[in-house]
Design a protein around this motif. Structure first.
Motif, PDB file in Angstrom:
ATOM      1  N   VAL A  54       0.859  -1.208   0.166  1.00  0.00           N
ATOM      2  CA  VAL A  54       0.158   0.053  -0.033  1.00  0.00           C
ATOM      3  C   VAL A  54       0.796   1.382  -0.016  1.00  0.00           C
ATOM      4  O   VAL A  54       0.665   2.092  -0.811  1.00  0.00           O
ATOM      5  CB  VAL A  54      -0.934  -0.046   1.168  1.00  0.00           C
ATOM      6  CG1 VAL A  54      -1.708   1.449   1.262  1.00  0.00           C
ATOM      7  CG2 VAL A  54      -1.952  -1.354   1.143  1.00  0.00           C
TER       8      VAL A  54
ATOM      9  N   TYR B 147      -6.403   4.565  -6.179  1.00  0.00           N
ATOM     10  CA  TYR B 147      -6.421   3.814  -4.984  1.00  0.00           C
ATOM     11  C   TYR B 147      -7.342   4.276  -3.955  1.00  0.00           C
ATOM     12  O   TYR B 147      -8.063   3.784  -3.286  1.00  0.00           O
ATOM     13  CB  TYR B 147      -4.994   3.974  -4.213  1.00  0.00           C
ATOM     14  CG  TYR B 147      -4.816   3.569  -2.719  1.00  0.00           C
ATOM     15  CD1 TYR B 147      -4.963   2.178  -2.430  1.00  0.00           C
ATOM     16  CD2 TYR B 147      -4.653   4.543  -1.761  1.00  0.00           C
ATOM     17  CE1 TYR B 147      -5.177   1.946  -1.064  1.00  0.00           C
ATOM     18  CE2 TYR B 147      -4.853   4.233  -0.619  1.00  0.00           C
ATOM     19  CZ  TYR B 147      -5.033   2.839   0.113  1.00  0.00           C
ATOM     20  OH  TYR B 147      -5.019   2.465   1.202  1.00  0.00           O
TER      21      TYR B 147
ATOM     22  N   MET C 297     -10.311   2.633  -2.132  1.00  0.00           N
ATOM     23  CA  MET C 297      -9.833   2.262  -0.734  1.00  0.00           C
ATOM     24  C   MET C 297     -11.108   2.212   0.101  1.00  0.00           C
ATOM     25  O   MET C 297     -11.067   1.337   0.905  1.00  0.00           O
ATOM     26  CB  MET C 297      -9.324   3.616  -0.199  1.00  0.00           C
ATOM     27  CG  MET C 297      -8.786   3.328   1.328  1.00  0.00           C
ATOM     28  SD  MET C 297      -7.918   4.764   1.688  1.00  0.00           S
ATOM     29  CE  MET C 297      -9.340   6.150   2.010  1.00  0.00           C
TER      30      MET C 297
ATOM     31  N   ARG D 240      -7.080  -2.990  -0.483  1.00  0.00           N
ATOM     32  CA  ARG D 240      -8.245  -2.531   0.395  1.00  0.00           C
ATOM     33  C   ARG D 240      -8.131  -3.304   1.896  1.00  0.00           C
ATOM     34  O   ARG D 240      -8.353  -2.756   2.765  1.00  0.00           O
ATOM     35  CB  ARG D 240      -9.481  -2.506  -0.424  1.00  0.00           C
ATOM     36  CG  ARG D 240     -10.864  -1.990   0.654  1.00  0.00           C
ATOM     37  CD  ARG D 240     -12.125  -2.203  -0.137  1.00  0.00           C
ATOM     38  NE  ARG D 240     -12.225  -1.839  -1.426  1.00  0.00           N
ATOM     39  CZ  ARG D 240     -12.272  -2.587  -2.517  1.00  0.00           C
ATOM     40  NH1 ARG D 240     -12.691  -4.082  -2.366  1.00  0.00           N
ATOM     41  NH2 ARG D 240     -12.613  -2.255  -3.731  1.00  0.00           N
TER      42      ARG D 240
ATOM     43  N   THR E 171      -5.604  -2.145   3.775  1.00  0.00           N
ATOM     44  CA  THR E 171      -5.626  -1.225   4.514  1.00  0.00           C
ATOM     45  C   THR E 171      -6.618  -1.187   5.616  1.00  0.00           C
ATOM     46  O   THR E 171      -6.579  -0.655   6.673  1.00  0.00           O
ATOM     47  CB  THR E 171      -6.136  -0.365   3.394  1.00  0.00           C
ATOM     48  OG1 THR E 171      -5.239   0.081   2.346  1.00  0.00           O
ATOM     49  CG2 THR E 171      -6.459   1.325   3.958  1.00  0.00           C
TER      50      THR E 171
END
Length: 274
Positions: free
Chosen positions: A138, A153, A157, A176, A179
């Motif tokens: 990321v 991104y 996200m 994703r 994250t």
């Protein structure tokens, strides 16, 4: 020299400076920050300017509110009603601050001192080495010079799926989920399947799920793990070697620092802003 780890600031600059005065923070000391530097509180701009001014003395990991700020700035993502980001977005040094912010990591591990840090935590399916490797995927996108890639991104996200780690995941779903694990996780199951809709305290988990830190089989039990994000824990995580540092300063709880050398805690009160 001492190292102090502090939970979610969310724009509470006055409390940060009072806490640093309280611990007599000196030029020889270092500061670790668990993410969510900005939003909901009144002085997000001042927080970013101050932390950036510390240079290498500050170690920061990104939180979900920090990423939201970047998404608003790069993609024009719709702001939430309670966002307090305008001071940053209209500041004369906006570009320098946002450039600095998007170059901060999502995960930090210092093997020498025996601590690791992520905003929300590390899922039980990952080792700390894997967490660092996946976070780097990321981070590479966040730091890219390709503006179109960065906007893509942030466009992908948001969302709660996929919810379970699989090494074969690729593309935006993979980024994703990485994250979400590192910046949004609270509850998951033993297979690291995320449940992202419940934001209560750990006493009432959704059926089949538990606080991520309570699940057995942590892959790196010898390393202490610092995290923020979960204000309703009130700084208490019921697992050895795991330290919850978000004590809800922006909501009227204290702002808390943990001195890494001896695990001593220090707090200052806050009137609350959100």
């Amino acid at each position: 020299m001492a190292t102090y780890a502090i939970g979610d600031l969310q724009g509470c600059y006055r409390e940060l400076r009072r806490l640093l005065d309280h611990v007599r923070f000196s030029d020889a000391d270092r500061l670790w920050l668990c993410g969510d530097l900005v939003n909901r509180g009144p002085q997000s701009l001042e927080v970013l300017r101050f932390v950036r001014s510390l240079g290498e003395r500050a170690t920061v990991v990104l939180g979900n509110h920090d990423l939201h700020l970047l998404a608003v700035a790069w993609r024009g993502e719709k702001k939430n009603r309670k966002d307090t980001l305008d001071g940053i977005l209209t500041a004369p040094d906006r570009d320098e601050l946002l450039h600095w912010l998007r170059h901060q990591p999502l995960f930090h591990h210092d093997a020498e001192c025996g601590y690791a840090m992520a905003h929300a935590g590390v899922p039980p399916a990952w080792t700390l080495e894997q967490a660092g490797d996946y976070a780097a995927e990321v981070e590479t996108v966040l730091r890219a010079r390709d503006e179109a890639l960065l906007r893509d991104y942030f466009g992908h996200m948001y969302g709660n799926e996929p919810a379970r780690w699989d090494d074969s995941l690729d593309g935006w779903p993979r980024l994703r989920l990485i994250t979400n694990y590192l910046t949004r996780m609270r509850f998951c199951d033993a297979d690291s399947t995320l449940e992202l809709t419940t934001k209560t305290g750990p006493q009432a988990p959704p059926p089949g799920f538990a606080p991520w830190y309570s699940l057995t089989g942590r892959r790196d039990p010898g390393t202490r793990l610092l995290f923020g994000h979960w204000a309703s824990l009130e700084g208490r995580a019921s697992a050895a070697g795991v330290y919850a540092l978000d004590t809800g300063c922006v909501w009227g709880g204290p702002l808390t620092a943990l001195r890494l050398e001896d695990q001593a805690r220090f707090c200052v009160e806050s009137p609350g802003y959100a």
